[in-house]
Design a protein around this motif. Structure first.
Motif, PDB file in Angstrom:
ATOM      1  N   VAL A   1       0.829  -1.409   0.082  1.00 37.02           N
ATOM      2  CA  VAL A   1      -0.077  -0.109  -0.064  1.00 37.02           C
ATOM      3  C   VAL A   1       0.831   1.221   0.002  1.00 37.02           C
ATOM      4  O   VAL A   1       0.678   2.052  -0.798  1.00 37.02           O
ATOM      5  CB  VAL A   1      -1.091  -0.097   1.264  1.00 37.02           C
ATOM      6  N   TYR A   2       1.762   1.262   1.018  1.00 33.86           N
ATOM      7  CA  TYR A   2       2.669   2.851   1.176  1.00 33.86           C
ATOM      8  C   TYR A   2       3.751   2.547   0.053  1.00 33.86           C
ATOM      9  O   TYR A   2       3.905   3.383  -0.614  1.00 33.86           O
ATOM     10  CB  TYR A   2       3.366   2.685   2.385  1.00 33.86           C
ATOM     11  N   HIS A   3       4.582   1.570  -0.102  1.00 40.75           N
ATOM     12  CA  HIS A   3       5.843   1.695  -0.951  1.00 40.75           C
ATOM     13  C   HIS A   3       5.524   1.435  -2.331  1.00 40.75           C
ATOM     14  O   HIS A   3       6.055   1.941  -3.374  1.00 40.75           O
ATOM     15  CB  HIS A   3       6.890   0.842  -0.381  1.00 40.75           C
ATOM     16  N   ILE A   4       4.744   0.406  -2.593  1.00 40.28           N
ATOM     17  CA  ILE A   4       4.456   0.077  -3.992  1.00 40.28           C
ATOM     18  C   ILE A   4       3.511   1.010  -4.598  1.00 40.28           C
ATOM     19  O   ILE A   4       3.840   1.491  -5.789  1.00 40.28           O
ATOM     20  CB  ILE A   4       4.218  -1.403  -4.070  1.00 40.28           C
ATOM     21  N   CYS A   5       2.321   1.137  -4.204  1.00 40.25           N
ATOM     22  CA  CYS A   5       1.172   2.051  -4.681  1.00 40.25           C
ATOM     23  C   CYS A   5       1.323   3.449  -4.260  1.00 40.25           C
ATOM     24  O   CYS A   5       0.946   4.198  -4.836  1.00 40.25           O
ATOM     25  CB  CYS A   5      -0.047   1.498  -3.972  1.00 40.25           C
ATOM     26  N   GLY A   6       2.319   3.801  -3.312  1.00 44.12           N
ATOM     27  CA  GLY A   6       2.524   5.170  -2.860  1.00 44.12           C
ATOM     28  C   GLY A   6       1.285   5.764  -2.138  1.00 44.12           C
ATOM     29  O   GLY A   6       1.198   7.241  -2.348  1.00 44.12           O
ATOM     30  N   CYS A   7       0.605   5.073  -1.468  1.00 44.59           N
ATOM     31  CA  CYS A   7      -0.577   5.708  -0.601  1.00 44.59           C
ATOM     32  C   CYS A   7       0.041   6.307   0.637  1.00 44.59           C
ATOM     33  O   CYS A   7       0.877   6.043   1.142  1.00 44.59           O
ATOM     34  CB  CYS A   7      -1.639   4.717  -0.129  1.00 44.59           C
ATOM     35  N   GLU A   8      -0.743   7.292   0.888  1.00 47.00           N
ATOM     36  CA  GLU A   8      -0.647   8.063   2.367  1.00 47.00           C
ATOM     37  C   GLU A   8      -1.646   7.513   3.447  1.00 47.00           C
ATOM     38  O   GLU A   8      -2.782   7.288   3.056  1.00 47.00           O
ATOM     39  CB  GLU A   8      -0.669   9.682   2.192  1.00 47.00           C
ATOM     40  N   PRO A   9      -1.158   7.226   4.456  1.00 48.57           N
ATOM     41  CA  PRO A   9      -2.023   7.080   5.531  1.00 48.57           C
ATOM     42  C   PRO A   9      -3.122   8.172   6.040  1.00 48.57           C
ATOM     43  O   PRO A   9      -2.961   8.654   6.940  1.00 48.57           O
ATOM     44  CB  PRO A   9      -1.365   6.297   6.924  1.00 48.57           C
ATOM     45  N   GLU A  10      -4.275   8.288   5.094  1.00 46.83           N
ATOM     46  CA  GLU A  10      -4.906   9.454   5.315  1.00 46.83           C
ATOM     47  C   GLU A  10      -6.430   9.163   5.881  1.00 46.83           C
ATOM     48  O   GLU A  10      -7.147   9.993   6.174  1.00 46.83           O
ATOM     49  CB  GLU A  10      -5.298  10.259   4.237  1.00 46.83           C
ATOM     50  N   TRP A  11      -6.865   7.679   5.618  1.00 47.59           N
ATOM     51  CA  TRP A  11      -8.311   7.453   5.974  1.00 47.59           C
ATOM     52  C   TRP A  11      -8.441   7.389   7.468  1.00 47.59           C
ATOM     53  O   TRP A  11      -8.098   6.143   7.935  1.00 47.59           O
ATOM     54  CB  TRP A  11      -8.608   6.257   4.966  1.00 47.59           C
TER      55      TRP A  11
END
Ligand code: XMP
Length: 537
Positions: free
Chosen positions: A204-214
């Motif tokens: 989620v974070y490194h491969i997709c580049g998502c931020e923990p925002e939810w």
């Protein structure tokens, strides 16, 4: 209280889909774990939704997910009717993680080979890491992962590399780093997979580049904005039950539209001791949310007179509820919207149970009809507002907490819509209701006192229509029996009888026999579900 969505004229229900947020889409191929994957992703504070594997490429592009996870499933990729997604998926440039069946589909569609394994692998397996790069960073070599598969990857597609293997499975994790395509044969989402969360976070974070925002706070802010935009200055009606869903809904809507919300609490006379008074008082005085209290107890009890068949009782209560609801909403109305506590599991389009593994067809829609009190007649043409529809139950609790709901409501055990009426077995009379209400009160008091209320999914008393002989003082008695029902459960679908400490049982039993007139015997229900149900009717 939820009114059966299937029966409502859903002229303008909201779309279940969240956009404008970073999101991970889960394509469901019929796994019992698809929902669990979504929950795990949300635990990383990234929003996630379960979609059917048939979701079109156009729809996926519209939703614009930062990553896609293909779930497991009961089929074999080479079976004639196995579910396949559109192969264009691989060319979207969106990172994809295939889990179990999802991995096998990826392999098959991209030119690798999947075959029935000589030996299937079920249960825990030690993961030997060959390449601790991106997906497996921080996943310990030798960590336990949970396997459940009969098919295996025999040959990887061109461009793929091996990330990990187990004793039984040569290709347990594979990757095409360049195209950001990943596959794992095990289930990182289940609790037995020790390094599962680390793997999902990497994806989620490194491969997709998502931020923990939810987070709960962002959810609340967005939901409030959304409700305001949707409802404007129109009026909304909410049927409050005192449970966590409808209470959270009330808080959220009150924050969004203030006085344009009308909360109605219909007391059918089957609530627990002191609960209706307490609920109305809490809402009015402490939360400053006015509640219209409708005392309909006598109506319901008289309708039930002489009726002992459980289904009949439920039907009568359901119909009566609708009538009271209709009358009261006309009296208090007009309303444009009806607020419903629909949760995410109610609307997930394609859940595992719904796909026939042989044909890939949806076979039945999961509707827990008996959990709803009933549908509304056609002439009540409300539009629906369902701001909790994106949340899982534990997320609703969190939202409720953040909005200021007290723990007594947030942690409240489930209580059935028909209430104590289905805990008086057979015909219901005011006297019998009184007995079960008093016994239930003692159970609640003692369980609370012992500090174990949250250990049980439910803990309650049932009045049996069985009289037996006893002796109290020098007097022979001939009186009714209370059964104690204490269960543990994850979701109410299955349950185990709880191993309640003897001294707690003793205190409860002694108090009930001494304090509840008409009861001279207490027994304990030690049936799990299945084959029993939690409620007795
Ligand atoms: P059973 O008895 O089917 O119950 O094992 C499973 C869970 O559902 C609750 N239940 C209901 N909840 N309306 C509700 O809102 C109902 O009519 C109803 N019937 C059962 C039950 O308390 C348990 O948690």
């Amino acid at each position: 209280m939820t009114l059966a969505p299937s029966n409502l004229p859903q002229t303008a229900s909201e779309s279940p889909t969240q956009i404008g947020h970073e999101m991970i889409a889960i394509l469901d191929f019929g796994s019992q774990y698809s929902e669990l994957i979504a929950r795990r992703i949300r635990e990383t504070k990234v929003y996630s939704e379960v979609l059917s594997y048939r979701t079109t490429i156009e729809e996926i592009k519209r939703l614009n997910p930062k990553g896609i996870i293909l779930s497991g499933g009961p089929s074999s990729v080479y079976a004639e009717y196995s579910p396949h997604s559109d192969p264009e998926l691989w060319g979207l440039g969106i990172p994809i993680l295939g889990v179990c069946y999802g991995m096998q589909l990826m392999v098959q569609q991209l030119g690798g080979q999947v075959e029935q394994a000589e030996r299937g692998e079920y249960g825990k397996a030690a993961l030997c890491i060959d390449d601790p790069i991106d997906l497996l960073t921080n996943v310990e070599d030798g960590t336990t992962m949970w396997m459940s598969h009969g098919d295996s990857v025999l040959a990887m597609p061109p461009g793929f590399e091996l990330l990990a293997h187990t004793d039984n499975t040569p290709c347990a994790a594979i990757a095409n780093h360049e195209r950001k395509l990943y596959g794992v044969q095990f289930h990182p989402e289940v609790v037995h997979s020790k390094g599962g969360m680390a793997l999902l976070r990497n994806f989620v974070y490194h491969i997709c580049g998502c931020e923990p925002e939810w987070t709960t706070t962002t959810f609340i802010d967005e939901a409030v904005q959304e409700v305001r935009a949707r409802v404007g200055d129109k009026r909304v009606l909410l049927a409050l039950s005192g449970g966590v869903d409808s209470s959270t809904l009330a808080f959220l809507l009150h924050r969004a539209i203030g006085d344009n919300l009308t909360c109605m609490f219909i007391d059918q006379g089957f609530m627990r001791k002191n609960e209706p008074e307490r609920l109305v008082k809490l809402f009015k005085e402490q939360f400053k949310i006015p509640v219209v209290y409708v005392d309909a107890g006598e109506r319901f009890v008289s309708k039930l007179a002489g009726v002992s068949d459980p289904e009949q009782k439920r039907k009568i209560i359901g119909n009566e509820f609708i009538q009271v609801f209709e009358q009261e909403s006309l009296r208090l109305g007009p309303f444009d919207y009806l607020a419903q506590g629909t949760l995410y599991p109610d609307i997930i389009e394609s859940s595992g149970e719904n796909i026939d593994p042989r044909t890939g067809e949806r076979v039945a829609v999961k509707i827990k009809s008996h959990h709803n009190v009933g549908g509304l007649p056609e002439n009540l043409r409300f539009k629906l507002v369902e701001p909790l529809r994106r949340l899982f139950k534990d997320e609703v609790r969190q939202v409720g907490r953040t909005l200021g709901l007290p723990e007594e409501i947030v942690q409240r055990q489930p209580f059935p819509g028909p209430g104590l009426a289905i805990r008086v077995l057979g015909d219901v009379t005011p006297e019998k209701l009184e007995m079960v209400r008093e016994a239930d009160f003692i159970v609640r008091q003692e369980v609370n006192r012992s500090g174990s209320y949250n250990h049980y999914w439910q803990s309650f008393a049932v009045l049996l229509p069985v009289k037996s002989v006893g002796v109290m003082g020098d007097q022979r008695t001939y009186a009714y029996t209370i059964a104690l029902r204490f269960v543990t459960s994850e979701d109410g679908m299955t349950a185990d009888w709880a191993r309640v400490p003897y001294d707690l049982l003793e205190t409860i039993s002694t108090r009930i026999v001494n304090e509840v007139r008409g009861i001279n015997r207490v027994v304990l229900d030690i049936t799990s579900k299945p084959p029993g149900t939690i409620e007795w009717e």
